[in-house]
Design a protein around this motif. Structure first.
Motif, short mmCIF file in Angstrom:
data_model
loop_
_atom_site.label_atom_id
_atom_site.label_comp_id
_atom_site.label_asym_id
_atom_site.label_seq_id
_atom_site.Cartn_x
_atom_site.Cartn_y
_atom_site.Cartn_z
N LEU A 361 0.72 -1.36 0.18
CA LEU A 361 -0.02 -0.02 0.06
C LEU A 361 0.89 1.04 -0.08
O LEU A 361 0.52 2.34 -0.64
N ALA A 362 1.85 1.19 0.85
CA ALA A 362 2.77 2.47 0.74
C ALA A 362 3.55 2.64 -0.33
O ALA A 362 3.62 3.67 -1.04
N LYS A 363 3.79 1.47 -1.24
CA LYS A 363 4.70 1.63 -2.50
C LYS A 363 3.61 2.15 -3.44
O LYS A 363 3.79 3.30 -4.47
N ASN A 364 2.41 1.86 -3.43
CA ASN A 364 1.30 2.47 -4.29
C ASN A 364 1.15 3.75 -4.03
O ASN A 364 0.61 4.56 -4.99
N GLU A 365 1.01 3.92 -2.95
CA GLU A 365 0.67 5.58 -2.59
C GLU A 365 1.82 6.74 -2.75
O GLU A 365 1.51 7.72 -3.13
N SER A 373 0.76 16.24 -6.62
CA SER A 373 -0.70 15.87 -6.83
C SER A 373 -1.34 15.71 -5.56
O SER A 373 -0.75 14.75 -4.55
N LYS A 374 -2.78 15.68 -5.33
CA LYS A 374 -3.08 15.48 -3.89
C LYS A 374 -3.27 14.02 -3.87
O LYS A 374 -3.68 13.10 -4.84
N ALA A 375 -2.94 13.39 -2.56
CA ALA A 375 -2.80 12.17 -2.41
C ALA A 375 -4.27 11.55 -1.91
O ALA A 375 -5.26 12.26 -1.70
N THR A 376 -4.44 10.09 -2.07
CA THR A 376 -5.89 9.73 -1.96
C THR A 376 -5.62 9.80 -0.26
O THR A 376 -6.83 9.76 0.33
N ASP A 377 -4.64 9.74 0.70
CA ASP A 377 -4.72 9.57 1.84
C ASP A 377 -3.32 10.32 2.32
O ASP A 377 -2.26 9.86 2.31
N GLU A 378 -3.56 11.71 2.45
CA GLU A 378 -2.33 12.42 2.52
C GLU A 378 -1.26 12.23 3.77
O GLU A 378 -0.27 12.06 3.89
N GLU A 379 -2.17 11.86 4.85
CA GLU A 379 -1.47 11.55 6.14
C GLU A 379 -0.72 10.30 6.16
O GLU A 379 0.40 10.18 6.41
N PHE A 380 -1.55 9.24 5.34
CA PHE A 380 -0.77 7.84 5.22
C PHE A 380 0.59 8.04 4.03
O PHE A 380 1.45 7.31 4.38
N ARG A 381 0.27 8.98 3.20
CA ARG A 381 1.28 9.17 2.43
C ARG A 381 2.36 9.62 2.64
O ARG A 381 3.55 9.14 2.49
N ASP A 382 2.62 10.40 3.71
CA ASP A 382 3.62 10.97 4.34
C ASP A 382 4.43 9.89 5.03
O ASP A 382 5.85 9.80 5.22
N TYR A 383 3.85 8.95 5.82
CA TYR A 383 4.30 7.68 6.50
C TYR A 383 4.90 6.85 5.44
O TYR A 383 5.94 6.02 5.65
N ILE A 503 14.96 12.86 9.70
CA ILE A 503 14.72 11.95 8.33
C ILE A 503 13.93 12.74 7.25
O ILE A 503 12.96 13.20 7.63
N PHE A 504 14.67 13.06 6.11
CA PHE A 504 14.01 13.75 5.17
C PHE A 504 13.84 12.94 3.87
O PHE A 504 14.76 12.75 3.22
N PRO A 505 12.49 12.26 3.80
CA PRO A 505 12.37 11.22 2.89
C PRO A 505 12.54 11.80 1.55
O PRO A 505 12.95 10.94 0.71
N ARG A 506 11.99 13.02 1.03
CA ARG A 506 12.24 13.26 -0.40
C ARG A 506 13.86 13.33 -0.80
O ARG A 506 14.16 13.05 -1.83
N ILE A 507 14.32 14.13 0.09
CA ILE A 507 15.88 14.43 -0.12
C ILE A 507 16.72 12.91 0.11
O ILE A 507 17.79 13.02 -0.56
#
Length: 787
Positions: A361-365, A373-383, A503-507
């Motif tokens: 689910l995390a990989k798909n998110e 673009s707006k995520a289906t579940d923005e809070e979960f997308r961060d995690y 922890i900076f996930p994007r960078i």
């Protein structure tokens, strides 16, 4: 920059890990290829759980609270505060009031300390913190509220609304029959009437004025994927040198626990990451601190699961694993919504299936970490961005025994959450409780923690800032007290340190190069990456994971990256087998002139490979040609002269010290670490013995400053924390030369002016509060070169 695992050597936890490895190594199945399998194998042993529980139970709270001790410390602060000596350092009283808070036993103790600290802060002009202290004293029911509201009235001159409120409270607590109280009340009522007649916009209204946000700038980078490089990041458009590429705040961060000031109390806000604060402590553990009671309250939902660990100083024992716990606490609420939706028929009583589904689910998110673009579940997308980072703890689809400490630590933190906090009661609610039994939940939670530990080993970032070193030097007296006209203490006041780990996930998506094309800068917890040189459209964006070609030899870089990150570096410098580092750190043989190279550091995967370096290796190298043992006696003589100077056993002249310095550095490589450490020590000695500087020898400290700035720029670049820190010596020297009349407005030094301009440009990388200190210092002590 990523961080290796950092455990406190010699801790009780280290001892237990060694014991567990010896007694339970056979439990680990080498075919374990994911975190669930690793943790399931360990959870089979009741003995491991029992020994970990014993360890946690034996960790007793270190802080002993005492009202008597708190009052004694506060009384010492009062003695300093009441002194009429113009040279009194009120910072000492503020320090004692804060220390009194740490050991206080009751709310009354805390209220007195906050009230007293507010008074001292007001005298120094720190009105915002003083106002917060007054509010905290009132909240804690200070026994003399009239005194506190009097201070709050004094602090309300810029806000009519606050003044009305505080005058009303002052009147409510006015002491009957007290002439002095009535006079104070009359004074502030008169001031309130005057404010009501004035025409101005108060601070409360100004803070509400906002500028409409501009449309988000077009993304300059985008994520790509290839079989060879995996996920990587390229420039989406041409990017010029020093241009901002991207900004990110950490998903989670923790304070660094090992710097000197923390022997007394922490000075970094765990909520907003403001550093050098006068702390508002957690009322439970007194270890976690915040810049205000508002930040403390906001962070409560996270800290309540860590408070007991702080009481027992658990997190000082486990290093970066603390951040893995913080990541779990921040992200688990979002994960629960996904767990609630799982089909019980498929996933019940199967931690491994649940774990695999969550990762799917995390990989798909978050296929693209930079997709705005707006995520289906923005809070979960961060995690999800965290969950999808690579955990660098497996080798060839197996779990090596050398990584067992991480698995034990993950299990220990899970037991801590279950036995010492309400984490499981709060999150494993009836909506998901039936998915797994207690043992299954323990395996699942510890697997998540283990995954985060593995991710942080490769992706943790050090957050660097300058720490104000006001209690261990005389720097503050040199610069901040009104009766001290001289500069010269900036290099002692501000020291660069790692203050947080985040922890900076994007960078983290950026690949490594030993010659990166970006540079990092922090403002609080925000990380900004700039282009270190021009980057063309389509070029890959490279970070450096630590092994830099100017800081490590080729072999050291290769060994570090292979062991810690499990890849062979093929960047441009490594492809050339570039070893300029070794040449620039070599020493010239004084007999035949051949370059002598220091041996590479041996970096091994073995558990017991840490050995003390040969402390004398930097002084003794043997030449292969002339067979002469190169022993730099001048280096030893230099340090000996510095020791004499510091204890005044035999005062020396500047020329004598400088001559010895020149002899010692002769033949050293241009980037030799010993060389620029000696330069810093030489400058410190000259600055703190300012009477030795005169018109005839003023060129000596200036020459040393230029050399230090040059080498720092060569290694780290102009826009680096290291260059700015070297600039503090430069500012101190310039301030002394101005104070002595060697540099005047009519007799300026052009080279100094150019360096000053360069330094000011570089200081833009500093956080806002540090920039303010630097600007104030320049305008006050280096005014000849200030704008």
């Amino acid at each position: 920059m990523s961080l290796p695992e950092q455990q406190k050597e010699g801790s009780k936890w280290d001892s237990l890990i060694r014991k567990l490895k010896e007694n339970h190594r056979k439990l680990l199945n080498k075919s374990c290829c994911n975190e669930i399998q690793v943790q399931s194998s360990q959870h089979k042993s009741k003995e491991i759980k029992r020994e970990i529980l014993n360890y946690l139970n034996e960790l007793e709270p270190v802080l002993k609270k005492s009202s008597q001790l708190s009052e004694e410390i506060r009384s010492e602060g009062n003695k300093i505060y009441k002194r009429t000596d113009p040279n009194v350092n009120l910072m000492d009283s503020i320090f004692l009031y804060t220390l009194s808070m740490k050991c206080s036993e009751s709310n009354s103790d805390l209220a007195f300390a906050h009230g007293n600290r507010a008074a001292a802060l007001m005298r120094l002009g720190f009105n915002k913190v003083a106002r917060n202290d007054c509010e905290e004293a009132i909240r804690l029911e200070h026994p003399d509220p009239f005194k506190i509201y009097e201070r709050m009235c004094s602090l309300s001159n810029g806000c009519i609304r606050d003044m009305r409120k505080n005058v009303a409270e002052l009147e409510k607590f006015c002491k009957k029959g007290s002439k002095q109280s009535k006079e104070i009340l009359f004074k502030y009522k008169t001031r309130l009437k005057a404010m009501e007649k004035e025409t101005y916009v108060d601070e409360e209204e100004i803070s509400k004025l906002t500028i409409s946000e501009s449309k988000e700038e077009e993304m300059k980078i985008k994520q790509m994927f290839s079989d060879e490089n995996g996920r990587y990041v390229i420039a989406h458009k041409p990017i010029g040198k020093n241009e901002i590429i991207y900004k990110e705040i950490p998903y989670a961060f923790i304070p660094v626990h090992n710097y000197g000031m923390k022997r007394y109390f922490n000075t970094d806000c765990e909520n907003c990451a403001l550093v050098n604060i006068w702390p508002f402590m957690c009322l439970g553990c007194r270890h976690s601190v915040y810049c205000s009671s508002a930040c403390r309250k906001e962070h409560e939902q996270i800290h309540k699961y860590e408070c007991e660990g702080y009481k027992k100083t658990l997190f000082l024992e486990i290093g970066i694993a603390h951040l893995s716990l913080r990541v779990l606490i921040v992200g688990f609420k979002a994960l629960c919504s996904k767990l609630e939706a799982l089909d019980r028929k498929i996933f019940k009583n199967s931690p491994e299936k649940i774990f695999e589904k969550i990762l799917e689910l995390a990989k798909n998110e978050c296929q693209d970490y930079f997709d705005i673009s707006k995520a289906t579940d923005e809070e979960f997308r961060d995690y999800a961005r965290i969950l999808c980072l690579q955990p660098n703890i497996f080798r060839n689809n197996s779990y090596p025994p050398r990584n067992l400490p991480y698995a034990y630590t993950a299990q220990m933190l899970t037991i801590y959450l279950r036995e010492y906090t309400t984490f499981f009661q709060d999150y494993i609610t009836n909506k998901i409780k039936d998915l797994l039994d207690n043992s299954g939940w323990d395996v699942f939670i510890s697997a998540l923690i283990l995954r985060h530990i593995g991710q942080l080993i490769s992706n943790g970032h050090a957050i660097i800032d300058f720490r104000q070193n006001i209690f261990t030097t005389e720097a503050l007296k040199l610069m901040l007290l009104k009766n001290e006209p001289n500069g010269g203490g900036l290099h002692m006041l501000l020291k660069s340190q790692r203050v947080f780990t985040g922890i900076f996930p994007r960078i983290s998506m950026l690949n490594h190069s030993c010659e990166p094309n970006i540079r990092n800068a922090f403002d609080g917890k925000q990380l900004t990456i700039f282009a270190a040189r021009d980057i063309s459209n389509g070029d890959e964006i490279f970070n450096c994971y630590g092994p830099h070609w100017k800081l490590m030899s080729y072999q050291e870089r290769q060994d570090t990256l292979r062991i810690q990150y499990n890849f062979v570096c093929k960047c441009t410098k490594c492809a050339q087998n570039n070893d300029e580092y070794r040449f620039n750190n070599s020493v010239q043989c004084r007999l035949c002139g051949k370059r002598l190279f220091y041996p590479d550091k041996i970096i091994s995967e073995d558990d017991d490979d840490d050995k003390d370096d040969d402390n004398d290796a930097n002084f003794r190298l043997k030449c292969d040609d002339c067979k002469k043992v190169h022993e730099n006696t001048s280096v030893k003589k230099f340090f000996s002269l510095l020791a004499q100077q510091s204890d005044n056993s035999s005062p020396i002249t500047m020329n004598q010290l400088y001559t010895t310095y020149l002899s010692a550095v002769s033949g050293m490589g241009s980037l030799d670490e010993i060389r620029f450490h000696m330069t810093e020590m030489m400058l410190h000695t000259l600055i703190t013995n300012r009477d030795a500087i005169n018109l005839q020898n003023a060129n000596i400290p200036l020459t040393l400053c230029i050399e230090l700035l040059s080498v720092k720029e060569d290694i780290y670049g102009q826009f680096s924390i290291e260059f700015v820190e070297a600039g503090f010596f430069f500012l101190d020297v310039v301030s002394i030369l101005i104070d002595k009349g060697i540099i005047t407005e009519q007799n300026t030094n052009q080279l100094v002016g150019e360096l000053m301009k360069k330094f000011v440009e570089a200081s833009e990388i500093c956080s806002t509060n540090i920039k303010a200190i630097i600007r104030n210092y320049i305008s006050r002590f280096c005014y000849t070169y200030s704008d």
